[in-house]
Scaffold this motif. Sequence first.
Motif, PDB file in Angstrom:
ATOM      1  N   ASN A  10       0.749  -1.288   0.056  1.00  0.00           N
ATOM      2  CA  ASN A  10      -0.010  -0.090  -0.037  1.00  0.00           C
ATOM      3  C   ASN A  10       0.978   1.187  -0.058  1.00  0.00           C
ATOM      4  O   ASN A  10       1.516   1.477   1.020  1.00  0.00           O
ATOM      5  CB  ASN A  10      -0.991   0.024   1.179  1.00  0.00           C
ATOM      6  N   PHE A  12       0.258   4.338  -0.269  1.00  0.00           N
ATOM      7  CA  PHE A  12      -0.249   5.595   0.581  1.00  0.00           C
ATOM      8  C   PHE A  12       0.231   5.389   2.006  1.00  0.00           C
ATOM      9  O   PHE A  12       0.635   6.371   2.551  1.00  0.00           O
ATOM     10  CB  PHE A  12      -1.761   5.814   0.518  1.00  0.00           C
ATOM     11  N   LYS A  13       0.100   3.999   2.459  1.00  0.00           N
ATOM     12  CA  LYS A  13       0.506   3.982   3.701  1.00  0.00           C
ATOM     13  C   LYS A  13       2.033   4.050   3.805  1.00  0.00           C
ATOM     14  O   LYS A  13       2.507   4.767   4.930  1.00  0.00           O
ATOM     15  CB  LYS A  13       0.456   2.598   4.174  1.00  0.00           C
ATOM     16  N   THR A  59      -5.185   8.247 -11.562  1.00  0.00           N
ATOM     17  CA  THR A  59      -4.808   8.642 -10.307  1.00  0.00           C
ATOM     18  C   THR A  59      -3.148   8.962 -10.337  1.00  0.00           C
ATOM     19  O   THR A  59      -2.841   9.217  -9.148  1.00  0.00           O
ATOM     20  CB  THR A  59      -5.042   7.100  -9.686  1.00  0.00           C
ATOM     21  N   ASN A 100      -5.494  12.454  -8.172  1.00  0.00           N
ATOM     22  CA  ASN A 100      -4.488  12.401  -7.080  1.00  0.00           C
ATOM     23  C   ASN A 100      -3.558  13.771  -7.348  1.00  0.00           C
ATOM     24  O   ASN A 100      -2.616  13.897  -6.584  1.00  0.00           O
ATOM     25  CB  ASN A 100      -3.692  11.353  -6.744  1.00  0.00           C
ATOM     26  N   GLN A 113      -1.642   8.072   3.456  1.00  0.00           N
ATOM     27  CA  GLN A 113      -2.957   7.589   3.856  1.00  0.00           C
ATOM     28  C   GLN A 113      -4.035   8.690   4.430  1.00  0.00           C
ATOM     29  O   GLN A 113      -5.009   8.451   4.268  1.00  0.00           O
ATOM     30  CB  GLN A 113      -2.450   6.494   4.919  1.00  0.00           C
ATOM     31  N   ILE A 116      -5.703  10.179   1.688  1.00  0.00           N
ATOM     32  CA  ILE A 116      -6.856   9.382   1.102  1.00  0.00           C
ATOM     33  C   ILE A 116      -7.941   9.450   1.990  1.00  0.00           C
ATOM     34  O   ILE A 116      -8.966   9.407   1.920  1.00  0.00           O
ATOM     35  CB  ILE A 116      -6.300   7.851   1.077  1.00  0.00           C
ATOM     36  N   TYR A 119     -10.191  12.401   1.477  1.00  0.00           N
ATOM     37  CA  TYR A 119     -10.356  12.780   0.302  1.00  0.00           C
ATOM     38  C   TYR A 119     -11.781  13.121  -0.025  1.00  0.00           C
ATOM     39  O   TYR A 119     -12.103  14.151  -0.680  1.00  0.00           O
ATOM     40  CB  TYR A 119      -9.991  11.643  -0.652  1.00  0.00           C
ATOM     41  N   LYS A 147      -7.683  -1.009  -4.765  1.00  0.00           N
ATOM     42  CA  LYS A 147      -7.202  -1.135  -3.503  1.00  0.00           C
ATOM     43  C   LYS A 147      -7.680   0.062  -2.605  1.00  0.00           C
ATOM     44  O   LYS A 147      -7.746  -0.220  -1.221  1.00  0.00           O
ATOM     45  CB  LYS A 147      -5.809  -1.281  -3.166  1.00  0.00           C
ATOM     46  N   ASP A 148      -7.785   1.395  -3.046  1.00  0.00           N
ATOM     47  CA  ASP A 148      -8.193   2.405  -2.428  1.00  0.00           C
ATOM     48  C   ASP A 148      -9.654   2.408  -2.460  1.00  0.00           C
ATOM     49  O   ASP A 148     -10.218   1.832  -3.293  1.00  0.00           O
ATOM     50  CB  ASP A 148      -7.360   3.942  -2.806  1.00  0.00           C
ATOM     51  N   ASN A 149     -10.292   3.684  -1.750  1.00  0.00           N
ATOM     52  CA  ASN A 149     -11.767   3.318  -1.808  1.00  0.00           C
ATOM     53  C   ASN A 149     -12.485   4.498  -2.774  1.00  0.00           C
ATOM     54  O   ASN A 149     -13.772   4.524  -2.733  1.00  0.00           O
ATOM     55  CB  ASN A 149     -12.269   3.539  -0.432  1.00  0.00           C
ATOM     56  N   ILE A 150     -11.703   5.157  -3.620  1.00  0.00           N
ATOM     57  CA  ILE A 150     -12.286   6.375  -4.256  1.00  0.00           C
ATOM     58  C   ILE A 150     -13.180   5.814  -5.320  1.00  0.00           C
ATOM     59  O   ILE A 150     -14.402   6.310  -5.344  1.00  0.00           O
ATOM     60  CB  ILE A 150     -10.837   7.158  -4.993  1.00  0.00           C
TER      61      ILE A 150
END
Length: 410
Positions: A10, A12-13, A59, A100, A113, A116, A119, A147-150
């Motif tokens: 991940n 972002f993490k 993204t 992004n 993260q 996100i 967001y 894998k992200d929720n957007i």
Amino acid sequence: MNIEITDSTNLFKLSQYYANQYGIPELKKVINNNINILNKQNDLIAELTNFNFKTIWTTNFDSLVEKTLADKNILTNIISDEKNLPNTKCLNRINIYKLNGDINHLNEIVITQEDIGSYNKNHELFLTFLKKELVTNTFLFLGYSFKDNIILSCLSSIKQYLGEGATCHYTILKRESDDPEFQHFIYDIEKRYPIKILLVDTYDEIPEILNELKNKIQSKNIFFSGVFDSLPDDDEKFAKDICKKITYELFEREYKIFTGYGRTFGYYLSGNATQYLLTNNKEVERNLIIRPFQESMTSEEKTNYRKMLLSDCSVVIFMYGQKPDAKKNRTKYIVSDGMLEEFEIAKESGKYIIPVGSTGFVAKSIWNEVKSNLSKYAYLEKYIENLNSSDASLVVKTILQILNEISNHV
């Protein structure tokens, strides 16, 4: 950070961990130093930009997409935040929505993260616009992991209101046959969201799939190569008649018309095309693509521009090909060397060529060459004489028959 990066990492993490330890300014400095200098080509992006998409969502905050389009002389609008949304209606440009943010505006990129997590609150208008696009257009997702929720939250919201009537979207993902979690992930995506998944064994398969898809799309794209300045009254009447008939019939069959807007001929062609589209409540910009030449172009630039124009289409129709002789104060006419070059480009790139010999000039010369080498143009063998007819209705009917045969072989 001593963290091994894999396909499942991940990012972002990972960025958040770096920011926690070294601070946001240092994180963005690293991003800028390593990505803002990126100037390489990407074969997959190059392939995608051949599709003549009017809209691209990404993204990624790098500039590879817009640089690739710029290399093809295609103008773009970059929409990286809500303030750019009013610019989406500029004609003859491809809108690139950067969810992004953009590398050229480091303070606004979405990288951690925490970014996100906030967001939805910070980009509410952007997400509303994305939902509108997901409702009215079909998306092909490539290189997106879900894998992200957007995206998934937008699709979930849409399905909540539209149910089974929601627009279906597509994605290509690499198969992970030994991973039970991946199988559940695939099932979950298709079960809960309006997304169809095509699995491939290797990413090397994607260009071939895209090429096949491109061929299907381009089989409905017709490029008209034509120009004339002035014709006798009877010939001009024929020109008006055939331009009206061919544009109407093509649009009835959901073809798209491309043209470089050759002198006078381009006016007749685009005028009739626009009239049909407006009368039938069809989008002009989507169905009629006009890309005029600039007066200041060098010979080399014109050649490259012609290659770009023809690259979007599988079929090139040649009509007329007359222009004023600049050396004789425009009082006499000569054949169009630009059309001759477009014929050579069409041959070299394997396009289907349809010359309307009865329109004369360059088109007649091309018709003569094709007739003398019919074995190379097998799809024209039954129709070549009809393409030299002075009956506009017969010529148009013949072109439609040829296109139908071509489509059956694509």
